[in-house]
Design a protein around this motif. Sequence first.
Motif, mmCIF file in Angstrom:
data_model
loop_
_atom_site.group_PDB
_atom_site.id
_atom_site.type_symbol
_atom_site.label_atom_id
_atom_site.label_comp_id
_atom_site.label_asym_id
_atom_site.label_seq_id
_atom_site.Cartn_x
_atom_site.Cartn_y
_atom_site.Cartn_z
ATOM 1 N N ALA A 1 20.138 -2.706 7.987
ATOM 2 C CA ALA A 1 19.736 -3.415 6.624
ATOM 3 C C ALA A 1 18.284 -3.129 6.120
ATOM 4 O O ALA A 1 18.207 -3.201 5.029
ATOM 5 N N CYS A 2 17.264 -2.986 6.914
ATOM 6 C CA CYS A 2 16.004 -3.127 6.251
ATOM 7 C C CYS A 2 15.437 -1.554 5.978
ATOM 8 O O CYS A 2 15.747 -0.687 6.569
ATOM 9 N N LEU B 1 17.399 -5.047 16.737
ATOM 10 C CA LEU B 1 17.214 -3.583 16.297
ATOM 11 C C LEU B 1 18.533 -3.123 15.541
ATOM 12 O O LEU B 1 18.207 -2.402 14.551
ATOM 13 N N GLU B 2 19.692 -3.620 15.779
ATOM 14 C CA GLU B 2 20.843 -3.238 15.117
ATOM 15 C C GLU B 2 20.815 -3.667 13.278
ATOM 16 O O GLU B 2 20.943 -2.880 12.515
ATOM 17 N N ALA C 1 11.715 -6.197 7.496
ATOM 18 C CA ALA C 1 11.586 -6.752 8.810
ATOM 19 C C ALA C 1 10.372 -7.225 9.081
ATOM 20 O O ALA C 1 9.368 -6.221 9.006
ATOM 21 N N LEU C 2 10.022 -8.461 9.627
ATOM 22 C CA LEU C 2 8.836 -8.867 10.272
ATOM 23 C C LEU C 2 9.064 -9.056 11.794
ATOM 24 O O LEU C 2 9.855 -9.648 12.170
ATOM 25 N N VAL C 3 8.320 -8.187 12.349
ATOM 26 C CA VAL C 3 8.402 -8.008 13.895
ATOM 27 C C VAL C 3 7.109 -8.458 14.546
ATOM 28 O O VAL C 3 5.955 -8.184 14.091
ATOM 29 N N GLU D 1 17.588 2.420 19.702
ATOM 30 C CA GLU D 1 16.318 2.498 19.464
ATOM 31 C C GLU D 1 15.872 2.291 18.082
ATOM 32 O O GLU D 1 16.758 2.389 16.891
ATOM 33 N N LEU D 2 14.762 1.928 17.570
ATOM 34 C CA LEU D 2 14.139 1.845 16.125
ATOM 35 C C LEU D 2 14.026 3.037 15.425
ATOM 36 O O LEU D 2 13.575 4.026 15.895
#
Length: 458
Positions: free
Chosen positions: A447-448, A441-442, A290-292, A247-248
């Motif tokens: 990291a972000c 997601l990991e 993070a760019l998603v 999960e995020l």
Amino acid sequence: MIRVSNLIFRYTSLPEPSLRISDLSIPEGECLVLCGKSGSGKTSFTRLLNGLIPEYFEGEYSGDINVFGLVPGRDSIETFSKLTSTVFQNPASQFFYRKTEQELAFSCENQGLPPQSICERLNETAAFFQLQSLMDQDLLSASGGEQQRIALASSQMQSPKLLILDEPTANLDAEGVKMVRNYLSKLKAQGVTIVIAEHRLDYLENLGDRYLYFEKGEIAHCWSQEEWLDLTNEDRKKFGLRGLHLELKQFYEEDSCLLGLSTKRLQLRNNKVNLGQISDLHFPKNCITALVGPNGIGKSTLAKILSGIETSDGDINFGKKTLSPLERLKQSAYVMQNVRLQLFSDSVRKEILLGNSKTADFKQVVEQLGLSQLLDRHPISLSGGEQQRVIIANALLSNKKIIIFDEPTSGLDYEQMLSFSKLLQELKSPERVIIVITHDLELINEACQQIRFIRKVP
């Protein structure tokens, strides 16, 4: 059935064997998952199953391997292709045509199927993979995720007896991963034998019948589905494997993030195709962002614009200064999604040092990325994950102020993802912007500090 016994395989360019498999049987209709760290032998094994070894990838093997009556080296790749279908880690490398519809029809035409049957398969396949809007798409302008879906659809057109997939979800968003799972479930129900080499294991829950763990070219562990599901995420981490049920995490704007790279009224185009205007974005300094967003929305196109490779309407500012494409090009390092396009040198060492003056950290970077034993190898001889780490090492040694990574962990195992995360933390500084385009997601959780969702402006 597939039978392997007393197999030892060595690439011509390497002194030591890359595979040692004493005994393995794969019954017809089984879904077999190959897992393990990058470079452990998974891809080499799939190349034997589809006949690419030794006809295309030169090497010698002893022992016996029989794939539904076919033998690598004795039977041609053309003969193998009548029974097997492969989706490679880099789908663009297997395309023969520029247009989606032509690419999908190619394998059926090659098998001499009547036009009516080909049209029926085209319509069914396009509907299943939701490709109706992409049938006239130029494959060179398709996103990595779109290319992956098209490669999967092409494999279904062949109606294979054995389907081999190498990292099939590496560049896919959540919806694309769900689609792959549905596709594999359908094929499994039809009795197709499936062999998947994969790092992202979450979607394979209750789908894989057995899980083979490769280590230094050997099958170190074999888990049944029940045994696999009994493992905890901590157990998987010990093997260097990815977790399940991810999960995020929640994100909050950090005070430590400084004014960095920002966009205003940016228009995205890909091969003169207007992708639309996106919402204004800000990527702060001293921060890993993070760019998603879904496949095909323009993330990679945005990365090329931000790094000065492509131009666009609108403004791009670094701090308070508007940067021209040439200025952005000088300030940016961009690790592309298809890293093979960035390999130019004849050794890993030269590739890592190419264009870099910051050589003091060379030893530290190659050790942290696990490249120390590969420095004299030709980059093309490496696995997809290893090639990715080479380009990442080159970017990490550069002294650029804007560093953009496009799906940097798609071919990396858990331990390599952690190593890359640590290197990102070391890169973070008050002078530098770091952008990571990812579906991982990991990596995001590990990291972000910030996350940006790319959205189209109505």
